[in-house]
Design a protein around this motif. Structure first.
Motif, PDB file in Angstrom:
ATOM      1  N   GLU A   1       2.518  -0.540   6.160  1.00 24.89           N
ATOM      2  CA  GLU A   1       1.520   0.383   6.682  1.00 24.89           C
ATOM      3  C   GLU A   1       0.895  -0.159   7.968  1.00 24.89           C
ATOM      4  OE1 GLU A   1      -1.261   1.377   3.636  1.00 24.89           O
ATOM      5  OE2 GLU A   1       0.244   2.317   2.343  1.00 24.89           O
TER       6      GLU A   1
ATOM      7  N   SER B   1       0.854   7.231   0.719  1.00 22.02           N
ATOM      8  CA  SER B   1       0.729   5.796   0.499  1.00 22.02           C
ATOM      9  C   SER B   1       1.940   5.259  -0.232  1.00 22.02           C
ATOM     10  CB  SER B   1      -0.528   5.487  -0.316  1.00 22.02           C
ATOM     11  OG  SER B   1      -1.681   5.786   0.415  1.00 22.02           O
ATOM     12  N   THR B   2       2.309   4.043   0.123  1.00 26.79           N
ATOM     13  CA  THR B   2       3.385   3.359  -0.586  1.00 26.79           C
ATOM     14  C   THR B   2       2.782   2.587  -1.745  1.00 26.79           C
ATOM     15  OG1 THR B   2       3.184   1.568   1.011  1.00 26.79           O
ATOM     16  CG2 THR B   2       4.857   3.230   1.442  1.00 26.79           C
TER      17      THR B   2
ATOM     18  N   PHE C   1      -2.814   6.598   5.573  1.00 27.28           N
ATOM     19  CA  PHE C   1      -1.998   6.701   4.369  1.00 27.28           C
ATOM     20  C   PHE C   1      -2.884   7.196   3.226  1.00 27.28           C
ATOM     21  CE2 PHE C   1       0.337   3.911   7.079  1.00 27.28           C
ATOM     22  CZ  PHE C   1       1.668   4.175   6.802  1.00 27.28           C
TER      23      PHE C   1
ATOM     24  N   LEU D   1       7.988   8.811   4.949  1.00 27.85           N
ATOM     25  CA  LEU D   1       7.867   7.907   6.084  1.00 27.85           C
ATOM     26  C   LEU D   1       9.166   7.932   6.889  1.00 27.85           C
ATOM     27  CD1 LEU D   1       6.017   5.910   7.496  1.00 27.85           C
ATOM     28  CD2 LEU D   1       6.979   4.097   6.074  1.00 27.85           C
TER      29      LEU D   1
ATOM     30  N   SER E   1       4.047  -3.482   0.953  1.00 30.07           N
ATOM     31  CA  SER E   1       3.730  -2.123   1.372  1.00 30.07           C
ATOM     32  C   SER E   1       2.571  -2.124   2.365  1.00 30.07           C
ATOM     33  CB  SER E   1       3.371  -1.270   0.155  1.00 30.07           C
ATOM     34  OG  SER E   1       2.109  -1.639  -0.370  1.00 30.07           O
ATOM     35  N   ARG E   2       1.579  -2.976   2.163  1.00 30.69           N
ATOM     36  CA  ARG E   2       0.469  -3.033   3.104  1.00 30.69           C
ATOM     37  C   ARG E   2       0.947  -3.517   4.463  1.00 30.69           C
ATOM     38  NH1 ARG E   2      -2.443  -4.731  -1.566  1.00 30.69           N
ATOM     39  NH2 ARG E   2      -2.245  -6.934  -1.032  1.00 30.69           N
TER      40      ARG E   2
END
Length: 253
Positions: free
Chosen positions: A233, A222-223, A249, A179, A229-230
């Protein structure tokens, strides 16, 4: 230029499976198909075409690592003195070796939608009240200066039972192994300019002119699955949306 990395390799292997490509475009967590809607409105102007629902998405062609050569021209001038007081000048273009941009995955799709026209149609043109025209040139001048009123009709109401329509949509996807938003935006901007320059002018459709040759999808790893994390994103998606791009993601296989 796209870097070679394990994440890109893993995604190319994953997207060999048509169902995985479909889940990228229409995730199971996206029942309203907002991702496809976002891709559509980056190409089809929402001011002229109001997409009410996405009925289906079909991928008709898929290609990995598509090379796009950015067009570059070097401009110069050449002067030559001739035996008179005149001077001859010529302008030349010397083609240079263009940089290459790589599209990690190129998709040609057909999206079936229910849509309504959003723009108003010109209904009538009415001249202002009559005036006393002078003879000769004065009358002709008044005719050019006379004001007019343009009246627009409301767009027809959306009819849910009307037949769906099919919209062709090219999707260009770039894969990023980390990222790094600055790097991602630079690559997206450069690749988009190259594709728009290399592609024929997008044809107009009955809802208006197209905005771009392709919709653009940036795929990041994706994290973690916790709430922060959401949030990250979502913020990344909001940032890319401002530039006309769509973020996704994916978890590495």
């Amino acid at each position: 230029m796209a870097a070679t990395n394990g994440f890109t390799d893993d995604l190319m292997l994953r997207y060999l499976v048509p169902e995985h490509v479909k889940s990228l475009l229409v995730p199971g967590t996206d029942p309203q198909r907002e991702r496809v809607r976002s891709l559509l409105v980056s190409v089809y102007a929402p001011a002229s075409l109001d997409i009410r629902s996405v009925e289906s998405v079909e991928v008709v062609h898929k290609e990995f690592q598509t090379a796009v050569h950015a067009s570059v021209a070097v401009h110069g001038s050449w002067d030559k003195a001739i035996p008179t007081t005149e001077q001859a000048r010529a302008t030349i273009e010397i083609p240079a070796t263009p940089p290459v941009h790589w599209i990690d995955m190129s998709l040609e799709t057909v999206v079936v939608v229910k849509a309504a026209r959003a723009d108003s149609l010109l209904a009538s043109v009415k001249a202002e009240a009559a005036w006393a025209a002078a003879d000769g040139a004065g009358a002709r001048q008044d005719a050019f200066e006379r004001p007019y009123q343009l009246q627009y009709a409301q767009p027809p109401p959306f009819e849910p039972t009307a037949p769906a329509r099919s919209l062709p949509l090219r999707v260009s996807a770039l894969f990023f192994d980390r990222l790094d938003l600055a790097d991602a935006l630079r690559r997206l901007n450069q690749a988009k300019r190259a594709v728009d320059a290399a592609s024929p002018q997008p044809a107009a459709h009955d809802g208006g002119a197209l905005l771009a040759s392709s919709a653009w999808l940036a795929v990041f790893p994706s994290t973690a699955t916790d709430e922060p994390s959401r949030t990250t994103e979502q913020l990344v998606g909001d940032l890319l949306a401002i530039q006309g791009y769509v973020a996704a993601f994916e978890t590495a296989p």
